[in-house]
Scaffold this motif. Sequence first.
Motif, short mmCIF file in Angstrom:
data_model
loop_
_atom_site.label_atom_id
_atom_site.label_comp_id
_atom_site.label_asym_id
_atom_site.label_seq_id
_atom_site.Cartn_x
_atom_site.Cartn_y
_atom_site.Cartn_z
N ALA A 120 0.89 -1.22 0.05
CA ALA A 120 -0.09 0.05 -0.02
C ALA A 120 0.74 1.26 -0.10
O ALA A 120 0.49 2.28 -0.81
N VAL A 121 1.99 1.20 0.63
CA VAL A 121 2.68 2.40 0.78
C VAL A 121 3.57 2.55 -0.53
O VAL A 121 3.55 3.76 -1.10
N LEU A 122 4.10 1.63 -1.35
CA LEU A 122 4.39 1.66 -2.42
C LEU A 122 3.47 2.30 -3.50
O LEU A 122 3.89 2.95 -4.46
N ALA A 123 2.34 1.66 -3.59
CA ALA A 123 1.35 2.16 -4.48
C ALA A 123 0.95 3.57 -4.32
O ALA A 123 0.51 4.42 -5.30
N ALA A 124 1.26 4.00 -3.20
CA ALA A 124 0.58 5.33 -2.97
C ALA A 124 2.06 6.39 -3.28
O ALA A 124 2.14 7.75 -2.85
N GLY A 125 3.14 5.85 -3.66
CA GLY A 125 4.41 6.57 -3.98
C GLY A 125 5.41 6.97 -3.00
O GLY A 125 6.23 7.91 -3.21
N MET A 126 5.11 6.21 -1.95
CA MET A 126 6.15 6.54 -0.68
C MET A 126 6.98 5.23 -0.61
O MET A 126 6.87 4.40 -1.18
N THR A 127 8.01 5.40 0.34
CA THR A 127 8.80 4.40 0.52
C THR A 127 8.58 3.67 1.99
O THR A 127 8.83 4.31 2.84
N PRO A 128 8.45 2.42 2.17
CA PRO A 128 8.27 1.77 3.41
C PRO A 128 9.67 1.71 4.01
O PRO A 128 10.84 1.39 3.25
N ILE A 129 9.77 1.89 5.52
CA ILE A 129 10.89 1.38 6.06
C ILE A 129 10.44 0.16 6.84
O ILE A 129 9.73 0.30 7.89
N ILE A 130 10.79 -1.08 6.32
CA ILE A 130 10.34 -2.25 6.74
C ILE A 130 11.14 -2.78 7.92
O ILE A 130 12.46 -3.06 7.85
N CYS A 131 10.46 -2.80 9.23
CA CYS A 131 11.20 -3.31 10.36
C CYS A 131 11.28 -4.92 10.56
O CYS A 131 10.10 -5.66 10.37
N VAL A 132 12.45 -5.42 10.68
CA VAL A 132 12.83 -7.09 11.18
C VAL A 132 13.49 -6.99 12.30
O VAL A 132 14.34 -6.22 12.57
N GLY A 133 13.18 -8.12 13.09
CA GLY A 133 14.32 -8.32 14.23
C GLY A 133 13.77 -9.25 15.16
O GLY A 133 12.51 -9.82 15.18
N GLU A 134 14.75 -9.76 16.03
CA GLU A 134 14.42 -11.02 16.90
C GLU A 134 14.33 -10.49 18.29
O GLU A 134 15.09 -9.72 18.70
N ASN A 135 13.53 -11.26 19.25
CA ASN A 135 13.77 -10.79 20.71
C ASN A 135 14.78 -11.67 21.43
O ASN A 135 15.35 -12.66 20.54
N GLU A 136 14.89 -11.49 22.49
CA GLU A 136 16.16 -12.03 23.21
C GLU A 136 15.99 -13.60 23.33
O GLU A 136 16.90 -14.28 22.94
N GLU A 137 14.61 -14.10 23.45
CA GLU A 137 14.44 -15.55 23.57
C GLU A 137 14.74 -16.12 22.13
O GLU A 137 15.34 -17.24 22.01
N GLN A 138 14.37 -15.42 21.17
CA GLN A 138 14.50 -16.10 19.80
C GLN A 138 16.15 -16.24 19.67
O GLN A 138 16.58 -16.98 18.77
N ARG A 139 16.81 -15.31 19.86
CA ARG A 139 18.08 -15.09 19.58
C ARG A 139 19.15 -16.26 20.50
O ARG A 139 19.78 -16.73 19.87
N GLU A 140 18.46 -16.52 21.59
CA GLU A 140 19.28 -17.07 22.46
C GLU A 140 18.94 -18.73 22.04
O GLU A 140 19.84 -19.62 22.22
N ALA A 141 17.80 -19.06 21.45
CA ALA A 141 17.60 -20.36 21.03
C ALA A 141 18.28 -20.49 19.68
O ALA A 141 18.06 -21.65 19.17
N GLY A 142 19.00 -19.60 19.00
CA GLY A 142 19.35 -19.89 17.82
C GLY A 142 18.56 -19.62 16.52
O GLY A 142 17.39 -19.68 16.73
N GLY A 143 19.12 -19.36 15.24
CA GLY A 143 18.34 -19.37 14.12
C GLY A 143 17.64 -17.98 14.12
O GLY A 143 16.72 -17.76 13.23
N ALA A 144 18.29 -16.99 14.67
CA ALA A 144 17.88 -15.71 14.62
C ALA A 144 17.73 -14.96 13.09
O ALA A 144 16.88 -14.59 12.59
N GLU A 145 19.00 -15.37 12.47
CA GLU A 145 19.18 -15.21 10.91
C GLU A 145 17.99 -15.60 10.19
O GLU A 145 17.66 -14.81 9.28
#
Length: 258
Positions: A120-145
């Motif tokens: 929707a952002v792209l269709a309106a001619g704007m640029t999205p800043i797409i946020c991605v990331g892991e929490n501490e539990e997910q990082r400690e469990a491995g596979g964050a990447e």
Amino acid sequence: MSRKPLVSGNWKMHHTHLDAIAFVQKLAFSLDAEDHRRTDVSLHPAFTALRSVQTVLDADRIPVALGAQDVHWEQKGAFTGEISPLMLAKLNVSYVIVGHSERRQYFGETDETVSKKVRAVLAAGMTPIICVGENEEQREAGGAEDLVVGQLEAALRSVAPEAVASLVVAYEPIWAIGTGRTATPDDAQAMAAALRAAVVADHGSEAGAGVRIQYGGSVNPDNVADMLGGPDVDGALVGGASLDAEVFARLITQLRPG
């Protein structure tokens, strides 16, 4: 390809429209032409301050982009309390944060809704800043990447390669947001490289070369130059350190060479 850094100030639920006006005027006074030549800057006030910030930026011809913190994916409709892409575009908004970890954590954002918002952002001619990331539990469990790459792949579903090249991705390790903890520069670079490699694999080398990848998570004037030192880290999504104009300006000027 040389990618110009983008530093984005996410004010979250801070600053009235009057506070915002004073902030922009002070920031403009604190940055010079060389800062703007080397670094793109966007400000993301609350919805109630967007019009006020736009007016100051336009009237004084300040070379800072206006951004929003969120958006709905529909152009209009019975969605009480929501803001549409069309409404933002008419205010000359350039960048829209999509899928911030706080939206996911507190307001039920999913990979599916993030994907809708990106399109929707792209269709309106704007640029999205797409946020991605892991929490501490997910990082400690491995596979964050794998988790973080999966979030990006879901967000970019059905997006054309030429559009992907103009996007911004913000890697925000959730365990480092508002905690005073930060990932190391090596951590930031490793995840940024993995995200860029995924874009290349899914959308082609031009898209991978063009997409800008920010780091977000307790970024401040003292660590920003190190955090952006990796070849795949192209900017910063800044929270607390963007609330004070002097601090934010000092953060930006730390990216001057030498």
